[in-house]
Design a protein around this motif. Structure first.
Motif, PDB file in Angstrom:
ATOM      1  N   GLN A  23      32.084  48.332  41.984  1.00  0.00           N
ATOM      2  CA  GLN A  23      31.486  48.775  40.727  1.00  0.00           C
ATOM      3  C   GLN A  23      32.551  48.827  39.628  1.00  0.00           C
ATOM      4  O   GLN A  23      32.311  48.392  38.495  1.00  0.00           O
ATOM      5  CB  GLN A  23      30.849  50.148  40.895  1.00  0.00           C
ATOM      6  N   CYS A  24      33.743  49.316  39.964  1.00  0.00           N
ATOM      7  CA  CYS A  24      34.840  49.355  38.986  1.00  0.00           C
ATOM      8  C   CYS A  24      35.225  47.947  38.554  1.00  0.00           C
ATOM      9  O   CYS A  24      35.465  47.701  37.374  1.00  0.00           O
ATOM     10  CB  CYS A  24      36.054  50.068  39.577  1.00  0.00           C
ATOM     11  N   LEU A  25      35.289  47.018  39.508  1.00  0.00           N
ATOM     12  CA  LEU A  25      35.633  45.641  39.163  1.00  0.00           C
ATOM     13  C   LEU A  25      34.580  45.014  38.259  1.00  0.00           C
ATOM     14  O   LEU A  25      34.918  44.307  37.306  1.00  0.00           O
ATOM     15  CB  LEU A  25      35.822  44.802  40.424  1.00  0.00           C
ATOM     16  N   ARG A  26      33.290  45.267  38.543  1.00  0.00           N
ATOM     17  CA  ARG A  26      32.227  44.730  37.688  1.00  0.00           C
ATOM     18  C   ARG A  26      32.340  45.282  36.273  1.00  0.00           C
ATOM     19  O   ARG A  26      32.186  44.552  35.294  1.00  0.00           O
ATOM     20  CB  ARG A  26      30.855  45.052  38.282  1.00  0.00           C
ATOM     21  N   GLU A  27      32.603  46.584  36.147  1.00  0.00           N
ATOM     22  CA  GLU A  27      32.725  47.191  34.819  1.00  0.00           C
ATOM     23  C   GLU A  27      33.945  46.640  34.092  1.00  0.00           C
ATOM     24  O   GLU A  27      33.906  46.374  32.891  1.00  0.00           O
ATOM     25  CB  GLU A  27      32.817  48.714  34.934  1.00  0.00           C
ATOM     26  N   LEU A  28      35.027  46.426  34.818  1.00  0.00           N
ATOM     27  CA  LEU A  28      36.224  45.840  34.219  1.00  0.00           C
ATOM     28  C   LEU A  28      35.935  44.437  33.699  1.00  0.00           C
ATOM     29  O   LEU A  28      36.318  44.084  32.581  1.00  0.00           O
ATOM     30  CB  LEU A  28      37.358  45.805  35.239  1.00  0.00           C
ATOM     31  N   GLU A  29      35.228  43.636  34.483  1.00  0.00           N
ATOM     32  CA  GLU A  29      34.839  42.298  34.035  1.00  0.00           C
ATOM     33  C   GLU A  29      34.008  42.374  32.762  1.00  0.00           C
ATOM     34  O   GLU A  29      34.199  41.591  31.833  1.00  0.00           O
ATOM     35  CB  GLU A  29      34.046  41.575  35.114  1.00  0.00           C
ATOM     36  N   ASN A  30      33.086  43.322  32.714  1.00  0.00           N
ATOM     37  CA  ASN A  30      32.237  43.484  31.535  1.00  0.00           C
ATOM     38  C   ASN A  30      33.068  43.873  30.316  1.00  0.00           C
ATOM     39  O   ASN A  30      32.915  43.283  29.233  1.00  0.00           O
ATOM     40  CB  ASN A  30      31.165  44.539  31.816  1.00  0.00           C
ATOM     41  N   LEU A  31      33.966  44.843  30.481  1.00  0.00           N
ATOM     42  CA  LEU A  31      34.785  45.284  29.360  1.00  0.00           C
ATOM     43  C   LEU A  31      35.720  44.190  28.864  1.00  0.00           C
ATOM     44  O   LEU A  31      35.986  44.076  27.667  1.00  0.00           O
ATOM     45  CB  LEU A  31      35.610  46.512  29.763  1.00  0.00           C
ATOM     46  N   MET A  32      36.210  43.369  29.786  1.00  0.00           N
ATOM     47  CA  MET A  32      37.127  42.296  29.409  1.00  0.00           C
ATOM     48  C   MET A  32      36.390  41.069  28.895  1.00  0.00           C
ATOM     49  O   MET A  32      36.994  40.143  28.382  1.00  0.00           O
ATOM     50  CB  MET A  32      37.999  41.898  30.610  1.00  0.00           C
ATOM     51  N   GLY A  33      35.069  41.049  29.038  1.00  0.00           N
ATOM     52  CA  GLY A  33      34.291  39.916  28.561  1.00  0.00           C
ATOM     53  C   GLY A  33      34.434  38.693  29.443  1.00  0.00           C
ATOM     54  O   GLY A  33      34.323  37.563  28.971  1.00  0.00           O
ATOM     55  N   PHE A  34      34.686  38.874  30.725  1.00  0.00           N
ATOM     56  CA  PHE A  34      34.913  37.762  31.638  1.00  0.00           C
ATOM     57  C   PHE A  34      33.649  37.297  32.346  1.00  0.00           C
ATOM     58  O   PHE A  34      33.681  36.310  33.041  1.00  0.00           O
ATOM     59  CB  PHE A  34      35.925  38.148  32.716  1.00  0.00           C
ATOM     60  N   LEU A  90      43.010  48.113  33.997  1.00  0.00           N
ATOM     61  CA  LEU A  90      43.205  46.849  34.690  1.00  0.00           C
ATOM     62  C   LEU A  90      44.335  46.967  35.710  1.00  0.00           C
ATOM     63  O   LEU A  90      44.201  46.567  36.866  1.00  0.00           O
ATOM     64  CB  LEU A  90      43.506  45.741  33.684  1.00  0.00           C
ATOM     65  N   GLU A  91      45.445  47.538  35.288  1.00  0.00           N
ATOM     66  CA  GLU A  91      46.579  47.696  36.196  1.00  0.00           C
ATOM     67  C   GLU A  91      46.209  48.560  37.396  1.00  0.00           C
ATOM     68  O   GLU A  91      46.504  48.245  38.535  1.00  0.00           O
ATOM     69  CB  GLU A  91      47.751  48.315  35.453  1.00  0.00           C
ATOM     70  N   ARG A  92      45.515  49.659  37.140  1.00  0.00           N
ATOM     71  CA  ARG A  92      45.144  50.576  38.219  1.00  0.00           C
ATOM     72  C   ARG A  92      44.168  49.926  39.191  1.00  0.00           C
ATOM     73  O   ARG A  92      44.296  50.034  40.409  1.00  0.00           O
ATOM     74  CB  ARG A  92      44.519  51.837  37.614  1.00  0.00           C
ATOM     75  N   VAL A  93      43.155  49.249  38.655  1.00  0.00           N
ATOM     76  CA  VAL A  93      42.152  48.602  39.511  1.00  0.00           C
ATOM     77  C   VAL A  93      42.800  47.524  40.373  1.00  0.00           C
ATOM     78  O   VAL A  93      42.531  47.413  41.563  1.00  0.00           O
ATOM     79  CB  VAL A  93      40.992  48.023  38.675  1.00  0.00           C
ATOM     80  N   LEU A  94      43.674  46.746  39.775  1.00  0.00           N
ATOM     81  CA  LEU A  94      44.348  45.703  40.537  1.00  0.00           C
ATOM     82  C   LEU A  94      45.239  46.305  41.614  1.00  0.00           C
ATOM     83  O   LEU A  94      45.297  45.813  42.738  1.00  0.00           O
ATOM     84  CB  LEU A  94      45.143  44.795  39.615  1.00  0.00           C
ATOM     85  N   ARG A  95      45.931  47.372  41.284  1.00  0.00           N
ATOM     86  CA  ARG A  95      46.782  48.044  42.267  1.00  0.00           C
ATOM     87  C   ARG A  95      45.930  48.619  43.399  1.00  0.00           C
ATOM     88  O   ARG A  95      46.269  48.471  44.570  1.00  0.00           O
ATOM     89  CB  ARG A  95      47.570  49.151  41.593  1.00  0.00           C
ATOM     90  N   ASP A  96      44.819  49.243  43.034  1.00  0.00           N
ATOM     91  CA  ASP A  96      43.946  49.836  44.046  1.00  0.00           C
ATOM     92  C   ASP A  96      43.245  48.783  44.894  1.00  0.00           C
ATOM     93  O   ASP A  96      42.874  49.049  46.036  1.00  0.00           O
ATOM     94  CB  ASP A  96      42.887  50.726  43.396  1.00  0.00           C
ATOM     95  N   SER A  97      43.045  47.605  44.350  1.00  0.00           N
ATOM     96  CA  SER A  97      42.308  46.581  45.084  1.00  0.00           C
ATOM     97  C   SER A  97      43.039  46.152  46.350  1.00  0.00           C
ATOM     98  O   SER A  97      42.437  45.617  47.262  1.00  0.00           O
ATOM     99  CB  SER A  97      42.039  45.362  44.200  1.00  0.00           C
ATOM    100  N   ASP A 132      35.327  49.054  48.840  1.00  0.00           N
ATOM    101  CA  ASP A 132      34.044  49.726  49.027  1.00  0.00           C
ATOM    102  C   ASP A 132      33.175  49.542  47.788  1.00  0.00           C
ATOM    103  O   ASP A 132      33.575  48.888  46.837  1.00  0.00           O
ATOM    104  CB  ASP A 132      34.240  51.206  49.366  1.00  0.00           C
ATOM    105  N   SER A 133      31.993  50.119  47.813  1.00  0.00           N
ATOM    106  CA  SER A 133      31.056  49.909  46.707  1.00  0.00           C
ATOM    107  C   SER A 133      31.579  50.489  45.396  1.00  0.00           C
ATOM    108  O   SER A 133      31.339  49.934  44.326  1.00  0.00           O
ATOM    109  CB  SER A 133      29.693  50.497  47.043  1.00  0.00           C
ATOM    110  N   GLU A 134      32.306  51.603  45.449  1.00  0.00           N
ATOM    111  CA  GLU A 134      32.857  52.188  44.233  1.00  0.00           C
ATOM    112  C   GLU A 134      33.879  51.225  43.612  1.00  0.00           C
ATOM    113  O   GLU A 134      33.907  51.036  42.405  1.00  0.00           O
ATOM    114  CB  GLU A 134      33.528  53.521  44.548  1.00  0.00           C
ATOM    115  N   HIS A 135      34.675  50.611  44.447  1.00  0.00           N
ATOM    116  CA  HIS A 135      35.671  49.656  43.969  1.00  0.00           C
ATOM    117  C   HIS A 135      34.993  48.443  43.345  1.00  0.00           C
ATOM    118  O   HIS A 135      35.394  47.977  42.280  1.00  0.00           O
ATOM    119  CB  HIS A 135      36.569  49.231  45.137  1.00  0.00           C
TER     120      HIS A 135
END
Length: 83
Positions: A42-53, A25-32, A37-40
């Motif tokens: 995709q990472c955000l979607r997976e993070l949402e899924n893992l966090m149950g959001f 979460l920290e890394r994705v937010l920092r990178d955001s 791009d599409s890879e980013h």
């Protein structure tokens, strides 16, 4: 893709976030800040899924949750008071 543990809600509704997921979460937010791009996305979607959001759409904005002032609204209110 690496399999990460999911966040867990306890009986009071608090969210327990495993260290690996918190690091992601920290890394994705920092990178955001620098990456859109599409890879980013995709990472955000997976993070949402893992966090149950994915099913929580009625949340207040981050600004509201943090209690940050809305500069635009404050300027408008100030201008209205001056008039």
């Amino acid at each position: 893709m690496k399999q990460l543990p999911k966040a867990i809600r306890d009986l009071q509704g608090d969210l327990w976030v495993p260290a690996e997921l918190a690091d992601l979460l920290e890394r994705v937010l920092r990178d955001s800040r620098a990456l859109e791009d599409s890879e980013h996305r995709q990472c955000l979607r997976e993070l949402e899924n893992l966090m149950g959001f994915s099913d929580r759409r009625d949340l207040p904005t981050a600004r509201e949750q943090l209690g940050l002032p809305d500069a635009r609204r404050d300027r408008l209110a100030s201008n209205l008071l001056k008039a």
